[in-house]
Design a protein around this motif. Structure first.
Motif, PDB file in Angstrom:
ATOM      1  N   ALA A 136       0.836  -1.196   0.000  1.00  0.00           N
ATOM      2  CA  ALA A 136       0.000   0.000   0.000  1.00  0.00           C
ATOM      3  C   ALA A 136       0.876   1.252   0.000  1.00  0.00           C
ATOM      4  O   ALA A 136       1.853   1.339   0.743  1.00  0.00           O
ATOM      5  CB  ALA A 136      -0.927   0.002   1.210  1.00  0.00           C
ATOM      6  N   ARG A 137       0.508   2.215  -0.855  1.00  0.00           N
ATOM      7  CA  ARG A 137       1.232   3.493  -0.929  1.00  0.00           C
ATOM      8  C   ARG A 137       0.400   4.648  -0.380  1.00  0.00           C
ATOM      9  O   ARG A 137       0.945   5.712  -0.093  1.00  0.00           O
ATOM     10  CB  ARG A 137       1.597   3.798  -2.384  1.00  0.00           C
ATOM     11  N   SER A 138      -0.893   4.439  -0.231  1.00  0.00           N
ATOM     12  CA  SER A 138      -1.785   5.506   0.224  1.00  0.00           C
ATOM     13  C   SER A 138      -1.921   5.465   1.739  1.00  0.00           C
ATOM     14  O   SER A 138      -2.025   4.394   2.339  1.00  0.00           O
ATOM     15  CB  SER A 138      -3.164   5.352  -0.434  1.00  0.00           C
ATOM     16  N   VAL A 144      -6.847 -16.457   5.144  1.00  0.00           N
ATOM     17  CA  VAL A 144      -7.284 -15.063   5.178  1.00  0.00           C
ATOM     18  C   VAL A 144      -7.448 -14.558   3.741  1.00  0.00           C
ATOM     19  O   VAL A 144      -6.522 -14.654   2.936  1.00  0.00           O
ATOM     20  CB  VAL A 144      -6.279 -14.180   5.937  1.00  0.00           C
ATOM     21  N   ALA A 145      -8.628 -14.034   3.424  1.00  0.00           N
ATOM     22  CA  ALA A 145      -8.868 -13.501   2.079  1.00  0.00           C
ATOM     23  C   ALA A 145      -7.942 -12.317   1.818  1.00  0.00           C
ATOM     24  O   ALA A 145      -7.747 -11.466   2.694  1.00  0.00           O
ATOM     25  CB  ALA A 145     -10.329 -13.065   1.944  1.00  0.00           C
ATOM     26  N   PRO A 146      -7.336 -12.237   0.624  1.00  0.00           N
ATOM     27  CA  PRO A 146      -6.363 -11.156   0.362  1.00  0.00           C
ATOM     28  C   PRO A 146      -6.963  -9.768   0.438  1.00  0.00           C
ATOM     29  O   PRO A 146      -6.250  -8.807   0.744  1.00  0.00           O
ATOM     30  CB  PRO A 146      -5.865 -11.476  -1.062  1.00  0.00           C
ATOM     31  N   GLU A 147      -8.288  -9.625   0.184  1.00  0.00           N
ATOM     32  CA  GLU A 147      -8.881  -8.296   0.278  1.00  0.00           C
ATOM     33  C   GLU A 147      -8.949  -7.785   1.709  1.00  0.00           C
ATOM     34  O   GLU A 147      -9.202  -6.597   1.935  1.00  0.00           O
ATOM     35  CB  GLU A 147     -10.283  -8.293  -0.347  1.00  0.00           C
ATOM     36  N   ARG A 148      -8.727  -8.647   2.690  1.00  0.00           N
ATOM     37  CA  ARG A 148      -8.709  -8.220   4.091  1.00  0.00           C
ATOM     38  C   ARG A 148      -7.316  -7.785   4.537  1.00  0.00           C
ATOM     39  O   ARG A 148      -7.158  -7.337   5.680  1.00  0.00           O
ATOM     40  CB  ARG A 148      -9.181  -9.362   5.000  1.00  0.00           C
ATOM     41  N   LEU A 149      -6.327  -7.886   3.663  1.00  0.00           N
ATOM     42  CA  LEU A 149      -4.937  -7.607   4.042  1.00  0.00           C
ATOM     43  C   LEU A 149      -4.455  -6.309   3.387  1.00  0.00           C
ATOM     44  O   LEU A 149      -4.600  -6.119   2.176  1.00  0.00           O
ATOM     45  CB  LEU A 149      -4.030  -8.763   3.622  1.00  0.00           C
ATOM     46  N   VAL A 150      -3.859  -5.453   4.188  1.00  0.00           N
ATOM     47  CA  VAL A 150      -3.183  -4.249   3.708  1.00  0.00           C
ATOM     48  C   VAL A 150      -1.720  -4.379   4.095  1.00  0.00           C
ATOM     49  O   VAL A 150      -1.398  -4.506   5.286  1.00  0.00           O
ATOM     50  CB  VAL A 150      -3.803  -2.973   4.313  1.00  0.00           C
ATOM     51  N   LEU A 151      -0.829  -4.364   3.109  1.00  0.00           N
ATOM     52  CA  LEU A 151       0.597  -4.555   3.363  1.00  0.00           C
ATOM     53  C   LEU A 151       1.314  -3.212   3.328  1.00  0.00           C
ATOM     54  O   LEU A 151       1.130  -2.423   2.408  1.00  0.00           O
ATOM     55  CB  LEU A 151       1.208  -5.486   2.306  1.00  0.00           C
ATOM     56  N   ARG A 152       2.174  -2.998   4.341  1.00  0.00           N
ATOM     57  CA  ARG A 152       2.934  -1.755   4.428  1.00  0.00           C
ATOM     58  C   ARG A 152       4.383  -2.058   4.780  1.00  0.00           C
ATOM     59  O   ARG A 152       4.703  -3.134   5.310  1.00  0.00           O
ATOM     60  CB  ARG A 152       2.331  -0.811   5.469  1.00  0.00           C
ATOM     61  N   VAL A 153       5.233  -1.075   4.516  1.00  0.00           N
ATOM     62  CA  VAL A 153       6.656  -1.152   4.859  1.00  0.00           C
ATOM     63  C   VAL A 153       7.009   0.087   5.666  1.00  0.00           C
ATOM     64  O   VAL A 153       6.772   1.210   5.221  1.00  0.00           O
ATOM     65  CB  VAL A 153       7.531  -1.244   3.586  1.00  0.00           C
ATOM     66  N   PHE A 154       7.539  -0.114   6.853  1.00  0.00           N
ATOM     67  CA  PHE A 154       7.976   0.991   7.696  1.00  0.00           C
ATOM     68  C   PHE A 154       9.432   0.778   8.078  1.00  0.00           C
ATOM     69  O   PHE A 154       9.870  -0.355   8.315  1.00  0.00           O
ATOM     70  CB  PHE A 154       7.146   1.080   8.990  1.00  0.00           C
TER      71      PHE A 154
END
Length: 259
Positions: A102-104, A221-231
């Motif tokens: 995710a970029r937003s 887990v359905a992929p639409e339930r996952l938000v991936l981020r990098v910190f």
């Protein structure tokens, strides 16, 4: 005098056969003159009036040539459509489904709206607290004996998993539980060691986030339930209690409310 009267009578007697003969042969029919047409205006009666020709354009008709306004309108509409398409194509768009980084900053709220529109399982506002309490208790029970940290927060539950061989096993356990507790949205955060907190461009850390997301997806887990981020993180490991709990992978589990 008597002789003259006889002469006239003889002439009438001779003229009568001639008249009858003429009438029998048709010569006695005299031509009848037809009435001449009444003169029109100043024109002589012998000249026929020229037929009138209506050369004036119909009322309400513009004498100038017509222009195809429909063609001009269609051409302008096509130009506007092409311009709009080119403008949209240059703008970055966030994929709505599937695993991706995710970029937003509003990716979570956008994903919640999408899940509601798709008729995903949601919770009544009055059940949110109880739902998350039960999920937290199940997580502590299932992850007992595995290196992890589980914290309740106002927005949900935060689970941190240290780097190591046990991380994959913990993700499998968490994935099976999240499959059971489907009314939730999960943000998976990969923290890069030695990165600045605002740095989100490390390819290696993105690969860690994608690997964690695929692990949860494979567990149910359905992929639409996952938000991936990098910190990035500059937080010393000792500030979290021990070096073992330096957050390499962090999960933020939030309930999905009906509204």
């Amino acid at each position: 005098m008597f002789q003259s009267s006889n002469t006239r009578r003889s002439g009438r007697i001779l003229a009568l056969p001639l008249l009858l003969s003429a009438m029998a042969s048709g010569c006695a029919l005299l031509p009848v003159e037809q009435d001449a047409p009444t003169p029109t205006g100043d024109r002589p009666a012998s000249e026929p009036a020229a037929p009138e020709t209506d050369t004036a354009p119909p009322a309400g008709t513009d004498s100038q040539p017509e222009t195809d306004t429909d063609t001009d309108t269609d051409t302008a509409a096509d130009t506007d459509t092409e311009t709009e398409t080119e403008t949209r194509s240059t703008e970055p768009t966030e994929p709505s489904l599937g695993l991706h980084i995710a970029r937003s900053s509003s990716a979570e709220s956008e994903r919640r709206v999408l899940l509601r529109e798709q008729g995903h399982e949601t919770l009544d506002p009055g059940r949110l607290g109880y739902y998350m309490d039960v999920l937290g208790a199940r997580l502590r029970q299932e992850l007992s004996g595995q290196p992890s940290a589980i914290d309740h927060q106002d927005s949900g539950i935060r689970v941190t998993l240290p780097e190591g061989a046990d991380q994959a096993r913990a993700l499998d356990t968490i994935g099976r539980l999240l499959d059971e507790f489907g009314a939730s949205l999960v943000t998976v955060i990969a923290h890069g060691h030695g990165m600045d907190a605002s740095d989100t461009s490390s390819e290696g850390t993105e690969a860690d986030a994608m690997a964690a997301g695929r692990r949860l997806e494979n567990a149910g887990v359905a992929p639409e339930r996952l938000v991936l981020r990098v910190f990035g993180t500059t937080t010393p490991a000792g500030n979290l209690g021990s070096e073992a709990f330096s957050p390499q992978i962090e999960l933020r589990i939030q309930p999905l409310a009906a509204s």
